[in-house]
Structure formats: C-alpha cells, structure tokens
Design a protein around this motif. Structure first.
Motif, PDB file in Angstrom:
ATOM      1  N   PHE A   1       9.495  98.035 -40.648  1.00  0.00           N
ATOM      2  CA  PHE A   1      10.389  98.842 -41.270  1.00  0.00           C
ATOM      3  C   PHE A   1      10.325 100.345 -40.161  1.00  0.00           C
ATOM      4  O   PHE A   1       9.377 100.152 -39.318  1.00  0.00           O
ATOM      5  N   GLY A   2      11.013 101.320 -40.659  1.00  0.00           N
ATOM      6  CA  GLY A   2      11.083 102.367 -39.810  1.00  0.00           C
ATOM      7  C   GLY A   2      11.278 102.089 -38.029  1.00  0.00           C
ATOM      8  O   GLY A   2      10.462 102.811 -37.348  1.00  0.00           O
ATOM      9  N   TYR A   3      12.009 101.189 -37.966  1.00  0.00           N
ATOM     10  CA  TYR A   3      12.350 100.689 -36.456  1.00  0.00           C
ATOM     11  C   TYR A   3      13.843 100.831 -36.177  1.00  0.00           C
ATOM     12  O   TYR A   3      14.890 100.332 -36.831  1.00  0.00           O
ATOM     13  N   SER A   4      13.884 101.311 -35.111  1.00  0.00           N
ATOM     14  CA  SER A   4      15.226 101.379 -34.242  1.00  0.00           C
ATOM     15  C   SER A   4      16.578 101.909 -34.903  1.00  0.00           C
ATOM     16  O   SER A   4      17.113 102.891 -34.413  1.00  0.00           O
ATOM     17  N   PHE A   5      16.646 101.593 -36.257  1.00  0.00           N
ATOM     18  CA  PHE A   5      18.098 102.045 -37.001  1.00  0.00           C
ATOM     19  C   PHE A   5      17.668 103.282 -37.668  1.00  0.00           C
ATOM     20  O   PHE A   5      17.117 103.418 -38.812  1.00  0.00           O
ATOM     21  N   ASP A   6      18.398 104.213 -37.071  1.00  0.00           N
ATOM     22  CA  ASP A   6      18.091 105.569 -37.822  1.00  0.00           C
ATOM     23  C   ASP A   6      19.073 105.867 -39.074  1.00  0.00           C
ATOM     24  O   ASP A   6      20.001 104.957 -39.630  1.00  0.00           O
ATOM     25  N   ALA A   7      18.838 106.802 -39.420  1.00  0.00           N
ATOM     26  CA  ALA A   7      19.466 107.230 -40.914  1.00  0.00           C
ATOM     27  C   ALA A   7      20.298 108.565 -40.519  1.00  0.00           C
ATOM     28  O   ALA A   7      20.414 109.666 -41.453  1.00  0.00           O
ATOM     29  N   TYR A   8      21.130 108.507 -39.551  1.00  0.00           N
ATOM     30  CA  TYR A   8      21.743 109.497 -38.899  1.00  0.00           C
ATOM     31  C   TYR A   8      23.286 109.479 -38.907  1.00  0.00           C
ATOM     32  O   TYR A   8      24.216 110.186 -39.142  1.00  0.00           O
ATOM     33  N   TRP A   9      23.644 108.541 -38.295  1.00  0.00           N
ATOM     34  CA  TRP A   9      24.869 108.049 -37.846  1.00  0.00           C
ATOM     35  C   TRP A   9      25.666 107.270 -39.218  1.00  0.00           C
ATOM     36  O   TRP A   9      25.342 106.549 -39.870  1.00  0.00           O
ATOM     37  N   PRO A  10      26.950 107.952 -39.094  1.00  0.00           N
ATOM     38  CA  PRO A  10      27.746 107.468 -40.365  1.00  0.00           C
ATOM     39  C   PRO A  10      29.124 106.561 -39.945  1.00  0.00           C
ATOM     40  O   PRO A  10      29.795 106.075 -41.007  1.00  0.00           O
ATOM     41  N   GLY A  11      28.829 105.672 -38.868  1.00  0.00           N
ATOM     42  CA  GLY A  11      29.977 104.775 -38.393  1.00  0.00           C
ATOM     43  C   GLY A  11      29.695 103.515 -39.132  1.00  0.00           C
ATOM     44  O   GLY A  11      30.847 102.689 -38.954  1.00  0.00           O
ATOM     45  N   GLY A  12      28.747 102.818 -39.483  1.00  0.00           N
ATOM     46  CA  GLY A  12      28.758 101.612 -39.849  1.00  0.00           C
ATOM     47  C   GLY A  12      29.111 101.337 -41.468  1.00  0.00           C
ATOM     48  O   GLY A  12      29.040 102.151 -42.167  1.00  0.00           O
ATOM     49  N   THR A  13      28.913 100.154 -41.890  1.00  0.00           N
ATOM     50  CA  THR A  13      29.323  99.613 -43.207  1.00  0.00           C
ATOM     51  C   THR A  13      28.838 100.631 -44.274  1.00  0.00           C
ATOM     52  O   THR A  13      29.558 101.725 -44.945  1.00  0.00           O
ATOM     53  N   ARG A  14      27.460 100.298 -44.583  1.00  0.00           N
ATOM     54  CA  ARG A  14      26.879 100.882 -45.713  1.00  0.00           C
ATOM     55  C   ARG A  14      26.670 102.388 -45.348  1.00  0.00           C
ATOM     56  O   ARG A  14      26.465 103.332 -46.211  1.00  0.00           O
ATOM     57  N   ASN A  15      26.397 102.695 -43.964  1.00  0.00           N
ATOM     58  CA  ASN A  15      26.120 104.121 -43.527  1.00  0.00           C
ATOM     59  C   ASN A  15      27.146 105.259 -43.998  1.00  0.00           C
ATOM     60  O   ASN A  15      26.713 106.226 -44.854  1.00  0.00           O
ATOM     61  N   THR A  16      28.355 104.798 -44.072  1.00  0.00           N
ATOM     62  CA  THR A  16      29.442 105.823 -44.549  1.00  0.00           C
ATOM     63  C   THR A  16      29.217 106.100 -46.047  1.00  0.00           C
ATOM     64  O   THR A  16      29.588 107.318 -46.396  1.00  0.00           O
ATOM     65  N   GLY A  17      28.918 105.050 -46.767  1.00  0.00           N
ATOM     66  CA  GLY A  17      28.583 105.221 -48.157  1.00  0.00           C
ATOM     67  C   GLY A  17      27.607 106.163 -48.440  1.00  0.00           C
ATOM     68  O   GLY A  17      27.447 106.815 -49.618  1.00  0.00           O
ATOM     69  N   TRP A  18      26.613 106.525 -47.480  1.00  0.00           N
ATOM     70  CA  TRP A  18      25.807 107.521 -47.776  1.00  0.00           C
ATOM     71  C   TRP A  18      26.022 108.862 -48.158  1.00  0.00           C
ATOM     72  O   TRP A  18      25.704 109.407 -49.131  1.00  0.00           O
ATOM     73  N   TRP A  19      27.161 109.178 -47.322  1.00  0.00           N
ATOM     74  CA  TRP A  19      27.760 110.545 -47.435  1.00  0.00           C
ATOM     75  C   TRP A  19      28.653 110.377 -48.964  1.00  0.00           C
ATOM     76  O   TRP A  19      29.036 111.418 -49.398  1.00  0.00           O
ATOM     77  N   LYS A  20      28.875 109.401 -49.457  1.00  0.00           N
ATOM     78  CA  LYS A  20      29.633 109.154 -50.612  1.00  0.00           C
ATOM     79  C   LYS A  20      28.836 108.685 -51.841  1.00  0.00           C
ATOM     80  O   LYS A  20      29.098 108.326 -52.948  1.00  0.00           O
ATOM     81  N   ASN A  21      27.470 109.098 -51.807  1.00  0.00           N
ATOM     82  CA  ASN A  21      26.692 109.014 -52.955  1.00  0.00           C
ATOM     83  C   ASN A  21      26.561 107.490 -53.131  1.00  0.00           C
ATOM     84  O   ASN A  21      26.026 107.086 -54.449  1.00  0.00           O
TER      85      ASN A  21
END
Length: 857
Positions: free
Chosen positions: A295-315
C-alpha cells in the motif's frame, strides 16, 4: 451459555439460509459454474472468455438465480451492449427502487434532519460498484467477475448471505467490452507462436486505448457516459472498487491507502473509508497466504481523472487495486533478481512497513491474478456490509459538510455574452450537469450559475478552479513526489471559457432557474441572402464548413490584418439545418467580401504507428467529431511515396522519432518483436517521402514529440528543440532531465500571432497544455524557406505557469511553442504543446483546425 440475543441471531441466519435455498430451487434450470457453462476451465493457462461469452454466462446466471439481475448501460463505441449485473438477495432486488431512492437522498441530504439521515442509514443498503477490465489487456478481472458472480449467486454461507442482505453489488465485468474482445481475439490468434501474449499493434479501445481511464471528468467517450449516468443519476453507489493490473516485476498487488500527495478538497472521510477497506483487503490476502501486498505505492490521492477518483470530490468512497500481470493468459516466470522497486513508496524491492511480505519470485499465472482479485472483491463486500450504517451516514455527512462549509452566496458564473465561443461555454455547463452538478440559468442576464454550496460543490471548485501541485518531498533536499498522471485540469482554462467565482446577490439567485437540461445557443440563418458569414472564433464553424463542403456547398475565408477572419457560406439547401444543428447564427450578406478566398475540401491523413499512440486515437476521435475527411495512413503507404496524389495534409501524432521512424521505443537494448506485418516504422524512405510531400505542396503537421521527425538533416529546417539534451539537430526531447526541467501536464501561458493563418480567430493569450520538454528555438532561414513563430512563451518565467506545476520554467522564456515553415510548395506546422490533449483542450482545438485549413487556400 448462549444469551437470548445470540440465539435469535443464529435462528435468523438459519432461517435466511433455508429461505434462500428454497428460493434457489424455485428458479428454473441449474446454476452452472462458469467453467461448466463455457466448456473450459476459467482461469486456466492460455484460456480466455471473450466479452460475448462473458455476457452469455451472466444471462444464464441471471435466468437461473433469484439473486442476479442484468441491466444494460448502453451501447459501446462499436455497438456492443454494455451491461451490469445487480447482485443481492431476492428481497433487495425486488425493492431496489426503494434503496436507490435512499442512496439518492443520502447523496443529497439537504432538507433532512439528523434523525431522518440516521433512519435512512438504518434502512438503506450499501451499494458497492465493482468495475473490471477498463484497460483491456488487464484481462484477469473480466474472467474473475464470472466466478465471483457465481459465488454470490449460489453460496449458502450464512456470513455471505448476511452481507448480501446488507448490500447491493453492481458488477460491471468490463468497462471496455470492445477492447476485451480485441485483446482476446489477438491473444488467440498468436497462441503457440513467439508472439503469444504480446501487445497488440493498435489501441485496445477504438479511439483512446489506455486513456479510457483518463476520461472521467471530460466524459467524451460513450462508455464513460454510460457509467457516469448510472452512477450519478440512477444508483448513487457509496463505494466504488475498480480492479486493474500493473507490471509483472514488482509487488503482486497494490491496495489502499494511496500514496502522497493528497488533494485538499477531498473530504478526509473518503480516505478513512478507503483505508478501512484496504485494511480488510490486506488482512484477507495475508490470511489467504498471498504475498507481495503493498500500500502507499505509486498511485496518489491527488488526480481526479480516473473512474473512482472523480467520485472522491462527490463524496463517494473509491478504491483502486492493481495486481501484477501475466502475459495475458500465458504464465510468466520471474526470477528473484528481476523483482524491482524504484517507484513511489518502494525505492528498492525489499521488506518495509507498507510491504511487509514481499513475493519471492516464481511462476505467475492468470489464475493467481484472479485469486488475488477474488479475495479483494470479497473483502470489499465484507467491508461495506460490516460498516453499512457508518458508510451510508458518512456519505450524507460529507455532502452536508460540502454545503455547510461553502458560502451560499458564492457561485461560479459563466456568462454567454462576451464568450469567444458561446457553444463551448454552454458545453461546459452541460458537462457539469452531466456530472450531476446543480446548474442554474439566468435568462435575463444570459448566464449559467453554479452554486458552490451544493453536495458536489467541492467537485465544482476542483474542476473550475486552478491547480497548484503540492511539492511533497519524501526527504530533505530530495525531489518532489511526481504526480501519477497530470497536474492541471481546470475546465475553463482548457476549454477557453470565461468563468469567475463571485458572490451573487439574492435577487439574481432567486430569479435563476434550476436546469434539467441546458438550452443551447440558437442557430440558423438570421434572414435570407446570397451569402452568409460568421466570425472564425467558434470551434463549430469548422464542423459547419466540413458539413457544407461534404454537401457540395461553397465556403470562403475572408481575412484582413488585425481583424477576426470570417467564414462565408454560399446559400445552400442544407445550410440552415446544419447551422441550427451546430448552434451557429449566420448573418446574411449580399455579396462576397473583397479578397475572400475559396476553401477547397481538404484530404487529411493521420499517421498510425504500430506501437500504438493514444494521441493518434484522440486526434482521430476529435477530427471525426468535427467532420474532417480523415484516413489513417500506415508505414507501407508512407514508404511508397507519391503522397500528394491522395492527401493534402498529413498529421504525425505525438510519438517519438524512434517509434515513427524505427518502430521501436527509445529505451535501448531488448525490445519485443511484433509479427512481421506490424514491424518497423516509416524508415528513412518514409522520412524522405514526407519531405517530398512537403516540397510538392503538401502540409505536414507534427504534434508535440513528433516534431523530432522534421528536426534533422532530411528536412534541414532552421529550428531545434531548445530543451533537448542530445541527438542530431537538437532532438531527443524526452531526454531532457527532470532535475532542471519538469512540467508534468500543466497549463502554461502562451501568446499567439493572430495574423498567422494558424492563429486566425484565436485570442492573443491562451492556456496551453504542456507535458513534454519541448520549446523551439528558430534562427534566420535561407531565402528558399519562410519561417514564422506562431506561438511563444512569456519573457518572464513568473508569468508562464497558469495551473499545475512547472519546475525550470525559466528555460521556456522567449522560446517558441509553435512554429511554421513554408518550404518548396508546401508547409510544415510544428506544435510543441498538446493542442488537442485527450479532447479536453477545446480552447486550442482551433489551432489544429486552422493548420489543416491552411492547406485549403
């Protein structure tokens, strides 16, 4: 001694199990395993089910089990039905409309009391969305989905029955069905040859290949649109698990938590929920004897462009897993000496706190991939069941906080008046509406209003504002942690739309209307005339030009120095309908403007390398959307020469010289061979043919790194890449070191010569998307060459960065961003930045369109 509560729990579980068994017996037909149904062992070496076989199995499973229903999400790009399995208890499926309504209310809890939210969390079911195989060569999850669905549909385990009673699973076996079929067919074709399990020589999505997971805030592709509508308009799942694969020479699986950096606007509850699921995944994997978990590897918690990432900003909670790959379905044997770190979170391949049990090496199979994925899928369901009420209440808490922490008077304002391109401005509002964002319209003032005090308000601010990439350093004096993808995504800047974040007075708020759909600008002909004109600063003008030329209409270009050029259309039976369709208002005129130039129809070729170029796919998609007459051109045709007989324009997409000319990636050493018909590049004879094409009157357009093809001896142009560190003639842009220059996908300020044909209709200043170390330095040309600087960077480095991150921006000072040459009878246009990046940079599309139409005069 068992207490009363424990006894009741046991009785309830036994009763539920007995009821489930009775219901299963009532369903007609046997429930076959995937292997029984397909006639081969799913997950076995060198065995794959294609998408239609997978769909057939799910149809049979739904027909035989009361726990499974299927829902069609829409068509794919190539016309397949894209489906989703809905899996839960029969009772939950019967009442799914009720649970969808609860999910919707929790996603937007405005007007609900705390007690009402608690009641909904008590009554509701967690909705877990699990998506597979968005990247089609990452094939394991598409095969795993059948086995997991069978397990959920047939198991009588009391614990699983309780989980299904608590939850509804939305299972999408492939987010890219067309690509799953392509990969499977390619793999089967070369079984038993030295090409077995190798890469395809074309994109595994008709247009965008691997970039189908870069489309989740722009929503350009039909598959993205299908899923986005299901998620944010119909089901409102609380948790999204997206299963991927990664390289074969590192850890066996990545699970949450994410790596740094972290986006500021994402509610921390998102990460707490994600980490909760990651902990359960890690436990179940270790318990199951699966090593190599990181865990804690390569894939950050910053970019909103991927499938589930975009949903982070939508709660929405959203988790990525990445399992090490095999050669599709062919095993690989990895020596212990071949296991590597080197990425963010794992400098060397050795035991550390986020990687406590390294995989020692050995044989790695498709079956291993599926087994790891089955465990994390089960852990995901276990988590959303165990923490059902907390997760449901958490979604409402995050939505409430998004509303309450925002200023209710602050809105993003998009006026239509004063926009360079009102259609694109309207498209931005429509895009936000498609995302589930609340958008309002003020008719009197002709402006869209997007409140920041709404459940998706943080998503609005993220997409509409500018970015500053956080400079997180893992150690003193070290370099920053690199972004996973890009560092900027400001929609107004990329789309060239004027928008501002302002306080709105109550009277304006109250007189605006909440939109269900946007009203597009009115298009058509203002009145009758022999000719009709429109200023050349709207993207759709080029679509209208192409449509009218295809219909046999006449189109002219009128340009005067320091004035916005006009397109002039001769009256035609189809002109009014096309103008209306494209939302363009044309003004009548009695005659042609003095000096107006007739535009011929342009024949466009887009080079397609056999080492697939995502930029080729995106460029093809974009040009098709705007109606250009386009044909792909491949190595053999380029080498044959006589290109002027078939084409007026040739476009080289963003690929390296090594790929275009040699057909190899510029890494040196070993490279994997393609079948002979797909081997190599255009070679020296192809470069000579392109030179000959220009000399005889053709227009050659190079995009970003493809400029290296014309920087050198064959074309002998007075230009070099000022950021190159090696190669003849100032080439090899990719070699520029990150130590003194690093712009990982950012928006930079660029100035445009609006009197140059490529700059016609453009504003003097733009935000250009830059992701490669390319800046042109020209010099005085000889008499037989005309050189023009079309676009350039500011004189002061402090003025260059607009959004994202830029290290070494001073190296861009007073350098050219786009140049052109007239050589012989033809033209060359070189763009150093990404004018059409992923079909997102609508504000700079016109530069590419102008370059193409420069060949039409």
């Amino acid at each position: 001694m068992m207490n009363r509560r424990s006894l009741l729990t046991v009785v309830w579980i036994l009763a539920l199990s007995s009821f489930a068994q009775a219901q299963e017996k009532a369903k007609s037909g046997p429930v076959l395993t995937p292997s029984e149904f397909l006639g081969f062992e799913v997950g076995a070496d060198r065995k794959l089910a294609d998408y239609r076989q997978i769909a057939s199995y799910f149809k049979a499973l739904a027909a035989a089990s009361n726990r499974v229903e299927l829902e069609t999400l829409g068509k794919t790009t190539l016309g397949e039905d894209m489906f989703m399995a809905i899996i839960s208890t029969e009772e939950n499926l019967r009442d799914k409309a009720h649970y969808k309504d609860i999910a919707h209310k929790l996603a937007d809890p405005r007007g609900l009391t705390s007690q009402q939210i608690d009641a909904l969390a008590q009554d509701g079911k967690t909705i877990l969305l699990l998506t597979c195989n968005i990247h089609s060569s990452e094939i394991g999850s598409s095969q795993m989905s059948m086995e997991w669905a069978y397990h959920l549909a047939t198991s009588q385990d009391p614990g699983l029955l309780r989980q299904l009673n608590d939850s509804i699973v939305l299972l999408v076996p492939s987010l890219n069905p067309d690509g799953e079929t392509m990969v499977t067919e390619w793999y089967r074709k070369y079984l038993g040859t030295k090409y077995e399990g190798g890469e395809m020589p074309y994109l595994y999505h008709h247009y965008v290949g691997h970039d189908d997971n870069r489309d989740w805030f722009m929503l350009t592709q039909i598959e993205t649109k299908n899923v986005n509508h299901m998620v944010y308009h119909e089901w409102f799942p609380q948790f999204w698990l997206d299963e991927h694969q990664m390289g074969e020479n590192g850890p066996r699986i990545y699970i949450p938590p994410n790596a740094d950096p972290v986006a500021k606007l994402v509610n921390p509850l998102v990460h707490r929920g994600n980490n909760l699921m990651g902990a359960d995944m890690g436990w179940r994997l270790e318990e199951g004897g699966k090593s190599g978990v990181i865990f804690g590897y390569s894939f950050d918690a910053y970019w909103p462009g991927g499938t589930r990432n975009t949903g982070w900003w939508k709660n929405m909670y959203g988790v990525l897993t990445e399992v090490a790959s095999a050669r599709i379905a062919t095993p690989v044997e990895i020596e212990s000496t071949e296991l590597q770190g080197g990425g963010k979170g794992l400098t060397t391949y050795e035991q550390q706190i986020n990687f406590p049990n390294p995989w020692p090496g050995g044989v790695w199979r498709l079956r291993d991939i599926m087994d790891y994925e089955l465990l994390v899928s089960g852990a995901a369901l276990e988590t959303v069941s165990k923490y059902r009420r907390e997760l449901l209440r958490g979604v409402a808490t995050m939505a409430t906080q998004a509303v309450q922490t925002a200023d209710s008077t602050v809105y993003w304002r998009i006026p239509l008046d004063g926009q360079r391109d009102p259609v694109t401005a309207t498209r931005l509002a429509a895009l936000l509406l498609e995302h589930g964002v609340e958008v309002r319209w003020h008719a009197d003032r002709k402006l869209f209003l997007i409140p920041t005090a709404q459940p998706y308000g943080r998503f609005v601010d993220e997409m509409m504002g500018t970015q500053r990439y956080p400079e997180v350093r893992p150690a003193p004096n070290s370099g920053i942690l690199e972004p996973y993808d890009v560092a900027a995504w400001s929609l107004p800047l990329m789309m060239g739309v004027k928008a501002e974040r302002v306080a709105i007075t109550p009277d304006v708020q109250n007189s605006s209307l909440l939109l269900q759909n946007v009203s597009w600008p009115t298009g058509g002909l203002a009145s009758t005339g022999r000719y009709y004109s429109i200023a050349a600063h709207e993207n759709n003008v080029f679509a209208l030009t192409n449509a009218m030329q295809s219909a046999g209409g006449q189109v002219f270009l009128s340009q005067k120095p320091n004035e916005t050029p006009e397109f002039i259309f001769a009256a035609h039976a189809q002109l009014a309908a096309n103008a209306e369709r494209l939302h363009l208002q044309l003004q009548p005129r009695a005659d042609l403007a003095h000096g107006a130039t007739p535009l011929k129809s342009v024949r466009v070729a887009l080079y397609k390398p056999y080492i697939p170029s995502h930029d080729e796919g995106w460029t093809r998609f974009l040009l098709e959307q705007y109606g250009f007459k386009l044909k792909n051109i491949e190595n053999k045709e380029v080498k044959t020469g006589n290109l002027n007989n078939s084409y007026d324009v040739i476009i080289l997409p963003d690929s390296t010289r090594e790929i275009i000319v040699d057909g190899k990636e510029g890494r040196g050493g070993y490279f994997e061979e393609f079948p002979p018909e797909y081997a190599g590049g255009i070679g020296k004879e192809g470069v000579h043919a392109l030179h000959d094409f220009v000399e005889k009157g053709g227009t050659l357009i190079t995009l970003a790194n493809a400029s290296d093809v014309v920087i050198g001896e064959e074309f002998n142009l007075p230009v070099r890449n000022a950021l190159a560190t090696g190669g003849p003639g100032g080439r090899s842009a990719a070699a520029a070191g990150a130590s003194d220059f690093n712009i990982p996908g950012s928006l930079l300020r660029v100035y445009i010569d609006t009197n140059h044909p490529v700059g016609y209709g453009m504003p003097h200043e733009i935000a250009a998307f830059v992701d490669s170390p390319i800046a042109f330095q020209t010099s005085a040309p000889p008499p037989d060459i005309q050189r023009s600087v079309i676009a350039w960077y500011p004189d002061d480095a402090k003025d260059i960065l607009v959004s994202g991150y830029a290290h070494g921006a001073e190296r861009l000072q007073r350098k050219a961003a786009a140049v052109s040459f007239i050589k012989g009878k033809g033209k060359i246009v070189m763009f150093g930045f990404r004018v059409q990046h992923r079909a997102q940079t609508e504000g700079t599309f016109q530069l590419l369109f102008n370059a193409i139409f420069w060949a039409a005069v």
